[in-house]
Design a protein around this motif. Structure first.
Motif, PDB file in Angstrom:
ATOM      1  N   GLY A 227     -22.920  28.746  18.894  1.00 49.21           N
ATOM      2  CA  GLY A 227     -23.727  29.457  19.874  1.00 49.21           C
ATOM      3  C   GLY A 227     -22.901  29.918  21.059  1.00 49.21           C
ATOM      4  N   VAL A 228     -22.006  29.053  21.526  1.00 52.03           N
ATOM      5  CA  VAL A 228     -21.118  29.426  22.629  1.00 52.03           C
ATOM      6  C   VAL A 228     -20.157  30.527  22.184  1.00 52.03           C
ATOM      7  CG1 VAL A 228     -19.306  28.617  24.184  1.00 52.03           C
ATOM      8  CG2 VAL A 228     -21.281  27.165  23.709  1.00 52.03           C
ATOM      9  N   ALA A 229     -19.558  30.354  21.010  1.00 53.36           N
ATOM     10  CA  ALA A 229     -18.618  31.357  20.505  1.00 53.36           C
ATOM     11  C   ALA A 229     -19.304  32.712  20.342  1.00 53.36           C
ATOM     12  CB  ALA A 229     -18.009  30.896  19.182  1.00 53.36           C
ATOM     13  N   SER A 230     -20.557  32.702  19.906  1.00 52.70           N
ATOM     14  CA  SER A 230     -21.301  33.954  19.732  1.00 52.70           C
ATOM     15  C   SER A 230     -21.576  34.623  21.073  1.00 52.70           C
ATOM     16  CB  SER A 230     -22.623  33.686  19.004  1.00 52.70           C
ATOM     17  OG  SER A 230     -22.387  33.225  17.692  1.00 52.70           O
ATOM     18  N   GLU A 231     -21.922  33.815  22.090  1.00 48.84           N
ATOM     19  CA  GLU A 231     -22.189  34.413  23.400  1.00 48.84           C
ATOM     20  C   GLU A 231     -20.900  34.928  24.031  1.00 48.84           C
ATOM     21  OE1 GLU A 231     -24.911  33.768  27.353  1.00 48.84           O
ATOM     22  OE2 GLU A 231     -24.252  31.972  26.276  1.00 48.84           O
ATOM     23  N   ILE A 232     -19.801  34.204  23.818  1.00 47.17           N
ATOM     24  CA  ILE A 232     -18.510  34.708  24.303  1.00 47.17           C
ATOM     25  C   ILE A 232     -18.186  36.043  23.631  1.00 47.17           C
ATOM     26  CG2 ILE A 232     -16.011  34.307  24.311  1.00 47.17           C
ATOM     27  CD1 ILE A 232     -16.621  31.311  24.617  1.00 47.17           C
ATOM     28  N   ALA A 287     -15.462  39.694  21.625  1.00 48.28           N
ATOM     29  CA  ALA A 287     -14.511  38.998  22.497  1.00 48.28           C
ATOM     30  C   ALA A 287     -14.275  37.580  21.988  1.00 48.28           C
ATOM     31  CB  ALA A 287     -15.046  38.962  23.924  1.00 48.28           C
ATOM     32  N   TRP A 288     -13.194  36.972  22.491  1.00 45.50           N
ATOM     33  CA  TRP A 288     -12.967  35.555  22.234  1.00 45.50           C
ATOM     34  C   TRP A 288     -12.310  34.907  23.442  1.00 45.50           C
ATOM     35  CZ3 TRP A 288      -8.385  33.317  19.057  1.00 45.50           C
ATOM     36  CH2 TRP A 288      -7.211  33.995  19.318  1.00 45.50           C
ATOM     37  N   HIS A 289     -12.507  33.600  23.563  1.00 44.13           N
ATOM     38  CA  HIS A 289     -11.904  32.827  24.642  1.00 44.13           C
ATOM     39  C   HIS A 289     -10.395  32.825  24.495  1.00 44.13           C
ATOM     40  CE1 HIS A 289     -10.335  29.003  26.311  1.00 44.13           C
ATOM     41  NE2 HIS A 289     -11.265  29.130  27.239  1.00 44.13           N
ATOM     42  N   ARG A 311      -6.352  33.350  27.968  1.00 43.44           N
ATOM     43  CA  ARG A 311      -6.115  34.065  26.708  1.00 43.44           C
ATOM     44  C   ARG A 311      -7.317  34.895  26.262  1.00 43.44           C
ATOM     45  NH1 ARG A 311      -0.688  33.926  24.998  1.00 43.44           N
ATOM     46  NH2 ARG A 311       0.180  31.842  25.345  1.00 43.44           N
ATOM     47  N   TYR A 312      -8.331  35.012  27.106  1.00 47.54           N
ATOM     48  CA  TYR A 312      -9.517  35.800  26.748  1.00 47.54           C
ATOM     49  C   TYR A 312      -9.120  37.224  26.377  1.00 47.54           C
ATOM     50  CZ  TYR A 312     -13.845  38.472  27.503  1.00 47.54           C
ATOM     51  OH  TYR A 312     -14.917  39.319  27.358  1.00 47.54           O
ATOM     52  N   GLY A 313      -9.786  37.753  25.371  1.00 48.43           N
ATOM     53  CA  GLY A 313      -9.524  39.128  24.961  1.00 48.43           C
ATOM     54  C   GLY A 313     -10.716  39.716  24.227  1.00 48.43           C
ATOM     55  N   ALA A 314     -10.748  41.011  24.121  1.00 53.93           N
ATOM     56  CA  ALA A 314     -11.845  41.723  23.468  1.00 53.93           C
ATOM     57  C   ALA A 314     -11.340  42.445  22.228  1.00 53.93           C
ATOM     58  CB  ALA A 314     -12.492  42.706  24.440  1.00 53.93           C
ATOM     59  N   GLY A 315     -12.287  42.838  21.365  1.00 51.37           N
ATOM     60  CA  GLY A 315     -11.947  43.627  20.195  1.00 51.37           C
ATOM     61  C   GLY A 315     -11.300  42.843  19.079  1.00 51.37           C
ATOM     62  N   VAL A 316     -11.641  41.540  18.935  1.00 54.05           N
ATOM     63  CA  VAL A 316     -11.089  40.715  17.860  1.00 54.05           C
ATOM     64  C   VAL A 316     -12.213  40.352  16.898  1.00 54.05           C
ATOM     65  CG1 VAL A 316      -9.415  39.764  19.477  1.00 54.05           C
ATOM     66  CG2 VAL A 316     -11.482  38.466  18.950  1.00 54.05           C
ATOM     67  N   PRO A 317     -11.885  39.944  15.677  1.00 53.98           N
ATOM     68  CA  PRO A 317     -12.936  39.566  14.728  1.00 53.98           C
ATOM     69  C   PRO A 317     -13.783  38.406  15.246  1.00 53.98           C
ATOM     70  CG  PRO A 317     -10.873  39.938  13.572  1.00 53.98           C
ATOM     71  CD  PRO A 317     -10.556  39.979  15.041  1.00 53.98           C
ATOM     72  N   TYR A 325     -10.897  26.493  17.172  1.00 50.94           N
ATOM     73  CA  TYR A 325     -11.351  25.151  17.556  1.00 50.94           C
ATOM     74  C   TYR A 325     -10.956  24.120  16.503  1.00 50.94           C
ATOM     75  CZ  TYR A 325     -14.474  21.353  18.930  1.00 50.94           C
ATOM     76  OH  TYR A 325     -14.975  20.131  19.300  1.00 50.94           O
ATOM     77  N   TYR A 326     -11.180  24.444  15.245  1.00 51.72           N
ATOM     78  CA  TYR A 326     -10.889  23.487  14.184  1.00 51.72           C
ATOM     79  C   TYR A 326      -9.401  23.470  13.821  1.00 51.72           C
ATOM     80  CZ  TYR A 326     -15.921  23.148  13.647  1.00 51.72           C
ATOM     81  OH  TYR A 326     -17.252  22.934  13.883  1.00 51.72           O
ATOM     82  N   VAL A 327      -8.801  24.620  13.727  1.00 50.43           N
ATOM     83  CA  VAL A 327      -7.421  24.687  13.254  1.00 50.43           C
ATOM     84  C   VAL A 327      -6.464  24.023  14.239  1.00 50.43           C
ATOM     85  CG1 VAL A 327      -5.497  26.237  12.724  1.00 50.43           C
ATOM     86  CG2 VAL A 327      -7.784  26.717  11.823  1.00 50.43           C
ATOM     87  N   GLN A 328      -6.656  24.259  15.544  1.00 50.70           N
ATOM     88  CA  GLN A 328      -5.717  23.723  16.521  1.00 50.70           C
ATOM     89  C   GLN A 328      -5.659  22.202  16.505  1.00 50.70           C
ATOM     90  OE1 GLN A 328      -3.440  25.523  18.570  1.00 50.70           O
ATOM     91  NE2 GLN A 328      -4.059  26.846  16.897  1.00 50.70           N
TER      92      GLN A 328
END
Length: 403
Positions: A227-232, A287-289, A311-317, A325-328
């Motif tokens: 939900g947070v990732a979607s709102e971001i 966008a993503w965080h 590291r926030y940016g726009a236009g990413v998948p 979150y999981y991979v790191q």
């Protein structure tokens, strides 16, 4: 810890102290020498393995800094931080640990006017401020992060300090990103507010409000994180397009082309393979965080607190944040067999990203593109030369080249 690690940590402590307490202040980690002591810090656990800098003369403030060392809150780290906080508040730590860092004025300049990180934060906050530091592990984007506290241990603000080209650009980016996010009304997450942004003695200093990280926590359920990732993702314009024809992929190719060899060739092959397998598959872009990890968020019962927006940016998948979150966490915890982990990750991607409403093909492509994206960042930042990714990144590149 190796002798090399000890030398590196001691050197970083010395360099950081010189930046935060410049002349005429004198940084002294040895015995008292008769100079006037302006500030004194307890260095934990030692000068050779410095991880915490605690204000020695204010037990409550020192205990508060030690307690916040528990972020991210693994059980072991939380237990150690609570024990250290208790020991500090009672004076036990001060008696057991003998390493000290003193900020002094030389005898021939006892009344010299100081311009230090403490005076800077006092000016920003309009009141007396004590400071404490967490000294993080070696990595390319490491920067001093200073906590400003009251004498009663209340965390008032956090100051991030850009010292080199990379960290200065990251601090400047975070200031822009936080101001933009501050103009938006978000419901699932909260961000710090910018208090001050200035150039100071050749450094860039961003001071932000302290988030209430001491509030009771809730489980980090996948649905809440999604939900947070979607709102971001929705904080920028979202659109769906064929992945291989997207502006994102075109820009990623340019960034890969700037990298050194053989990493550039490996990542170019990985990108081509992922896009060829997807054909004309489409993805949603938003966008993503950019660093959505356990270390940069706190899940409360009503909201998720999220910090470190450099590291926030726009236009990413859409889906990158949840993948990150999981991979790191997992790739560093299982670095003994990176290839096996990554193979399993791609197989599990539909389940992993299901909360983001991605189908099997979309999820698989998002994970592959994310791995290319993050490897590109790490190579550009030369993360393979220091820190935890020293051994992981070469294996990641080798795996991607074989996609």
């Amino acid at each position: 810890m190796t002798e090399h690690d000890q030398t590196a940590r001691a050197r970083y402590l010395a360099e950081t102290a010189q930046l935060l307490w410049p002349p005429p202040a004198v940084v002294n980690t040895g015995p008292r020498n008769g100079n006037r002591v302006v500030s004194e810090f307890l260095v934990l656990p030692s000068l050779a393995d410095a991880r915490l800098l605690l204000p020695l003369r204010a037990r409550r403030a020192a205990a508060a800094v030690a307690l916040r060392y528990a972020e991210p809150r693994s059980l072991g780290r939380k237990a150690r931080a609570h024990a250290m906080s208790l020991a500090t508040s009672t004076g036990v730590a001060q008696a057991l640990f003998r390493s000290r860092l003193r900020i002094e004025l030389p005898l021939d300049e006892p009344s010299a006017e100081l311009d230090t990180v403490e005076t800077l934060l006092c000016d920003v906050l309009g009141e007396q401020a004590l400071v404490g530091l967490h000294l993080t592990r070696p990595r390319a984007n490491r920067k001093p992060v200073v906590q400003a506290l009251t004498t009663h241990g209340q965390l008032r603000a956090v100051a991030k300090i850009g010292t080199g080209d990379l960290t200065r650009s990251l601090v400047a980016a975070e200031e822009r990103n936080l101001r933009m996010l501050g103009r938006q009304r978000t419901t699932t997450f909260a961000v710090p507010r910018v208090l001050d942004f200035r150039s100071w003695r050749g450094l860039l200093v961003l001071t932000v409000t302290a988030l209430p990280v001491d509030a009771p926590r809730a489980p980090a359920a996948p649905a809440r994180l999604a939900g947070v990732a979607s709102e971001i993702a929705a904080t920028a314009t979202t659109a769906e397009t064929v992945a291989r024809e997207s502006r994102y992929v075109a820009a990623l190719r340019v960034r890969i082309g700037r990298l050194r060899q053989p990493a550039a060739q490996q990542l170019r092959q990985a990108l081509d393979a992922a896009l060829d397998a997807a054909g004309d598959g489409t993805l949603r872009f938003g966008a993503w965080h950019g660093d959505f990890t356990r270390a940069n968020l706190a899940v409360l019962h009503d909201k998720v607190l999220v910090w470190d927006w450099e590291r926030y940016g726009a236009g990413v998948p859409v889906g990158y944040d949840l993948a990150h979150y999981y991979v790191q966490h997992d790739i560093l915890a299982r670095h003994d067999d990176v290839s096996a982990y990554l193979t399993g990750l791609i197989d599990r991607s539909p389940n992993l990203l299901a909360p983001m409403a991605l189908d099997r093909d979309e999820a698989t492509l998002v994970i592959k593109l994310y791995l290319v994206e993050i490897a590109t960042r790490y190579v550009a930042d030369r993360q393979d030369e220091m820190g935890e990714l020293h051994d992981v990144l070469p294996e990641l590149l080798e795996f991607l080249a074989g996609l």
